[in-house]
Motif scaffolding. Structure first.
Motif, short mmCIF file in Angstrom:
data_model
loop_
_atom_site.label_atom_id
_atom_site.label_comp_id
_atom_site.label_asym_id
_atom_site.label_seq_id
_atom_site.Cartn_x
_atom_site.Cartn_y
_atom_site.Cartn_z
N VAL A 191 0.86 -1.18 0.00
CA VAL A 191 0.00 0.00 0.00
C VAL A 191 0.90 1.24 0.00
O VAL A 191 1.93 1.25 0.69
CB VAL A 191 -0.91 0.00 1.25
N PRO A 192 0.56 2.28 -0.77
CA PRO A 192 1.37 3.50 -0.74
C PRO A 192 1.58 4.00 0.68
O PRO A 192 0.64 4.08 1.47
CB PRO A 192 0.53 4.49 -1.56
N ALA A 193 2.82 4.34 0.98
CA ALA A 193 3.20 4.71 2.35
C ALA A 193 2.40 5.88 2.88
O ALA A 193 2.10 5.95 4.08
CB ALA A 193 4.69 5.01 2.40
N ILE A 194 2.01 6.81 2.01
CA ILE A 194 1.28 7.99 2.47
C ILE A 194 -0.02 7.62 3.15
O ILE A 194 -0.45 8.28 4.10
CB ILE A 194 1.01 8.96 1.27
N HIS A 199 -1.31 11.30 8.25
CA HIS A 199 -1.38 12.74 7.97
C HIS A 199 -2.57 13.01 7.05
O HIS A 199 -2.47 12.86 5.83
CB HIS A 199 -0.08 13.24 7.33
N GLU A 200 -3.69 13.40 7.64
CA GLU A 200 -4.93 13.53 6.88
C GLU A 200 -4.82 14.51 5.71
O GLU A 200 -5.27 14.23 4.61
CB GLU A 200 -6.08 13.95 7.80
N SER A 201 -4.23 15.66 5.95
CA SER A 201 -4.14 16.67 4.89
C SER A 201 -3.29 16.17 3.73
O SER A 201 -3.62 16.39 2.55
CB SER A 201 -3.57 17.98 5.44
N LYS A 202 -2.16 15.49 4.05
CA LYS A 202 -1.30 14.96 3.00
C LYS A 202 -1.99 13.82 2.25
O LYS A 202 -1.81 13.66 1.04
CB LYS A 202 0.03 14.50 3.59
N ASN A 204 -5.26 13.52 1.83
CA ASN A 204 -6.26 14.14 0.96
C ASN A 204 -5.61 14.74 -0.29
O ASN A 204 -6.18 14.65 -1.39
CB ASN A 204 -7.03 15.21 1.73
N GLU A 205 -4.45 15.34 -0.11
CA GLU A 205 -3.73 15.92 -1.25
C GLU A 205 -3.32 14.82 -2.23
O GLU A 205 -3.45 14.96 -3.44
CB GLU A 205 -2.50 16.67 -0.74
N TRP A 206 -2.81 13.70 -1.69
CA TRP A 206 -2.41 12.56 -2.52
C TRP A 206 -3.61 12.01 -3.28
O TRP A 206 -3.52 11.73 -4.49
CB TRP A 206 -1.80 11.47 -1.64
N ARG A 207 -4.73 11.86 -2.60
CA ARG A 207 -5.93 11.32 -3.25
C ARG A 207 -6.41 12.23 -4.38
O ARG A 207 -6.83 11.75 -5.43
CB ARG A 207 -7.04 11.12 -2.21
N HIS A 208 -6.35 13.53 -4.15
CA HIS A 208 -6.76 14.45 -5.21
C HIS A 208 -5.82 14.35 -6.41
O HIS A 208 -6.28 14.31 -7.56
CB HIS A 208 -6.77 15.89 -4.69
N GLU A 209 -4.52 14.29 -6.15
CA GLU A 209 -3.55 14.16 -7.24
C GLU A 209 -3.79 12.87 -8.02
O GLU A 209 -3.72 12.86 -9.26
CB GLU A 209 -2.13 14.18 -6.67
N GLN A 210 -4.05 11.78 -7.30
CA GLN A 210 -4.30 10.50 -7.95
C GLN A 210 -5.60 10.53 -8.76
O GLN A 210 -5.68 9.96 -9.86
CB GLN A 210 -4.38 9.38 -6.91
#
Length: 225
Positions: A191-194, A199-202, A204-210
């Motif tokens: 599973v991606p380490a993020i 870190h909820e904000s990070k 959420n940022e990763w999910r949006h980018e994906q």
């Protein structure tokens, strides 16, 4: 919210409306789904609801009287926000339409068969025509089930987690980001380490980018590209 489905083959809808989310919504009293057998509104002894097309050609056309009689009977009992005809030449169903219809109160859905229904039913009664894709099925029952499912899951109280529907694909014109669950490492596929960082904000940022990346790759039309 109430759905009245008019069908010549109502048994086709027994299973879709008796399981999962649609069953739960009805048991909670949030949604009422009633399927009407069109043949019960036929005046002839044979209970037939179709006839040969004017002008010749192949196939049979569903007649005006049974549909009109059923629609008028329903409208005498309550007001309806929409009378929807499931048709391959209708507007293609999308999340925006489902969101809009989830705010309605009462909806009639017409299921066609054979070569189609008499155009005058469409002209007089139908307020909206919806397709589920650029292909033809044997009847409108399966599209009707798809439409109802897409709408009902958006109604508050239907899903156990009411925020779940807000993160589905096509909400916000994006496909959903990849999702994972346990185990964190399956045969070397991790599973991606993020997502394990907390870190909820990070996250959420990763999910949006994906989501943007997946949409750009698979459905660039949603991004206007």
């Amino acid at each position: 919210m109430r759905f009245d489905i008019i069908s010549v083959l109502p048994a086709l809808l027994d299973s879709p409306f008796a399981h999962s989310i649609l069953q739960r919504a009805q048991k909670k009293g949030i949604v009422e789904i009633v399927v009407h057998n069109l043949r019960e509104y036929a005046d002839n002894k044979q209970k037939s609801v179709d006839d040969y097309p004017y002008g010749g050609g192949s196939g049979m056309v569903m007649s005006i009287p049974p549909f009109a009689k059923c629609i008028e009977a329903l409208k005498s009992e309550r007001e309806y926000d929409e009378v929807i005809f499931m048709s391959p030449d209708g507007v293609t169903l999308n999340q925006t339409i489902a969101n809009e219809l989830s705010c309605k109160g009462n909806i009639i859905v017409l299921c066609g068969h054979y070569k189609g229904i008499d155009q005058r039913i469409r002209d007089i009664y139908v307020t909206r025509e919806i397709s589920i894709g650029d292909y033809v099925l044997s009847g409108g029952e399966l599209p009707a089930a798809v439409l109802v499912d897409a709408i009902v899951r958006l109604i508050p109280g239907v899903l156990n987690d009411e925020t779940s529907a807000l993160s589905d694909s096509f909400q916000g014109e994006l496909l959903d980001a990849p999702v994972y669950t346990r185990p964190a490492d399956w045969k070397g596929h991790k599973v991606p380490a993020i997502l394990l960082s907390g870190h909820e904000s990070k996250i959420n940022e990763w999910r949006h980018e994906q989501a943007v990346a997946r949409t750009r790759k698979r459905r660039p039309d949603l991004l206007g590209e």
